[in-house]
Design a protein around this motif. Structure first.
Motif, PDB file in Angstrom:
ATOM      1  N   TRP A 195       0.826  -1.204   0.000  1.00  0.00           N
ATOM      2  CA  TRP A 195       0.000   0.000   0.000  1.00  0.00           C
ATOM      3  C   TRP A 195       0.862   1.257   0.000  1.00  0.00           C
ATOM      4  CZ3 TRP A 195      -4.782   0.382  -1.381  1.00  0.00           C
ATOM      5  CH2 TRP A 195      -5.528   1.513  -1.055  1.00  0.00           C
ATOM      6  N   ILE A 216     -10.945  -3.310  -2.373  1.00  0.00           N
ATOM      7  CA  ILE A 216      -9.507  -3.027  -2.367  1.00  0.00           C
ATOM      8  C   ILE A 216      -8.780  -3.955  -3.332  1.00  0.00           C
ATOM      9  CG2 ILE A 216      -8.962  -4.562  -0.435  1.00  0.00           C
ATOM     10  CD1 ILE A 216      -7.010  -2.093   0.346  1.00  0.00           C
ATOM     11  N   CYS A 243     -16.271   1.114  -7.685  1.00  0.00           N
ATOM     12  CA  CYS A 243     -15.094   1.161  -6.816  1.00  0.00           C
ATOM     13  C   CYS A 243     -14.757   2.623  -6.557  1.00  0.00           C
ATOM     14  CB  CYS A 243     -13.915   0.412  -7.426  1.00  0.00           C
ATOM     15  SG  CYS A 243     -13.393   1.048  -9.025  1.00  0.00           S
ATOM     16  N   THR A 303     -11.360   5.472  -5.284  1.00  0.00           N
ATOM     17  CA  THR A 303      -9.952   5.703  -4.983  1.00  0.00           C
ATOM     18  C   THR A 303      -9.821   7.100  -4.388  1.00  0.00           C
ATOM     19  OG1 THR A 303      -7.693   5.442  -5.813  1.00  0.00           O
ATOM     20  CG2 THR A 303      -9.192   6.706  -7.190  1.00  0.00           C
ATOM     21  N   LYS A 348      -4.549   9.996  -5.747  1.00  0.00           N
ATOM     22  CA  LYS A 348      -3.920   8.821  -6.382  1.00  0.00           C
ATOM     23  C   LYS A 348      -4.140   8.882  -7.892  1.00  0.00           C
ATOM     24  CE  LYS A 348      -3.767   5.830  -2.446  1.00  0.00           C
ATOM     25  NZ  LYS A 348      -3.736   4.445  -2.063  1.00  0.00           N
ATOM     26  N   SER A 357      -3.973   5.659  -9.898  1.00  0.00           N
ATOM     27  CA  SER A 357      -5.163   4.845  -9.727  1.00  0.00           C
ATOM     28  C   SER A 357      -6.319   5.374 -10.581  1.00  0.00           C
ATOM     29  CB  SER A 357      -5.570   4.803  -8.253  1.00  0.00           C
ATOM     30  OG  SER A 357      -6.735   4.030  -8.079  1.00  0.00           O
ATOM     31  N   ILE A 358      -6.475   6.688 -10.627  1.00  0.00           N
ATOM     32  CA  ILE A 358      -7.527   7.283 -11.455  1.00  0.00           C
ATOM     33  C   ILE A 358      -7.290   6.933 -12.919  1.00  0.00           C
ATOM     34  CG2 ILE A 358      -8.518   9.464 -12.270  1.00  0.00           C
ATOM     35  CD1 ILE A 358      -7.924  10.575  -9.399  1.00  0.00           C
ATOM     36  N   HIS A 416      -8.058   3.129 -13.558  1.00  0.00           N
ATOM     37  CA  HIS A 416      -9.485   2.818 -13.624  1.00  0.00           C
ATOM     38  C   HIS A 416     -10.113   3.353 -14.915  1.00  0.00           C
ATOM     39  CE1 HIS A 416      -8.896   1.923  -9.356  1.00  0.00           C
ATOM     40  NE2 HIS A 416      -9.875   1.066  -9.558  1.00  0.00           N
ATOM     41  N   ARG A 466     -13.309  10.674  -1.777  1.00  0.00           N
ATOM     42  CA  ARG A 466     -13.047   9.609  -2.735  1.00  0.00           C
ATOM     43  C   ARG A 466     -13.576   9.984  -4.109  1.00  0.00           C
ATOM     44  NH1 ARG A 466     -10.359   8.598   0.872  1.00  0.00           N
ATOM     45  NH2 ARG A 466     -10.113   6.680   2.044  1.00  0.00           N
TER      46      ARG A 466
END
Length: 158
Positions: free
Chosen positions: A22, A72, A106, A108, A112, A115-116, A119, A149
């Motif tokens: 993580w 997660i 989901c 994030t 991040k 991560s964006i 996705h 988020r």
């Protein structure tokens, strides 16, 4: 690489790597044998040569029977960029379609950016919100404790 269902016996290995993978401390009640036992069908482990290189934990919504939620996903930092996260998501998409789900959701954290981007490349769309942070729609107080988020949804096709 193989992707298999998570087993209650995997929780020790997950706890052992979670903080490192993580990038900061991470603890969760999901990392317990009881969670894995009850949500085994939507908890996946990716392995290479018998070594865990990633995992995904999600569930089928009981309230919204056409939806699945990915809670997660973690991938070993040494194995990132090799398609492990994508493979875990695609396996869950297959299972979701087979169980009659039409949407996967989901979230994030808004900071991040990788991560964006990940996705978005997987076909998720960012859900509109009343607030934006640096041009990204953000749900404020997502967790009831002030957490922010980015919320995603992806429609599945058969």
């Amino acid at each position: 690489m193989i992707i298999r269902h998570m087993e209650p016996e995997d929780c020790g290995a997950i706890i052992a790597v979670a903080a490192h993978w993580w990038g900061s401390s991470y603890t969760s009640d999901m990392f317990s044998s009881w969670y894995i036992r009850h949500f085994r069908d939507t908890c996946l482990v990716a392995e290479e040569e018998g070594r865990m290189v990633g995992f995904l934990m999600g569930f089928w919504s009981q309230t919204l029977p056409d939806e699945a939620y990915i809670r997660i996903v973690m991938v070993d930092p040494a194995a990132r960029g090799q398609g492990i996260g994508r493979a875990l998501y695609e396996k869950l998409f297959e299972q979701a379609i087979a169980s009659g789900r039409t949407t996967v959701r989901c979230v994030t954290a808004p900071w991040k950016k990788d991560s964006i981007a990940f996705h978005t490349k997987l076909g998720f769309r960012i859900e509109p919100q009343q607030q934006e942070l640096e041009g990204v729609p953000v749900c404020l107080n997502y967790d009831g404790r002030g957490g922010q988020r980015v919320m995603f949804a992806r429609r599945l096709s058969r």
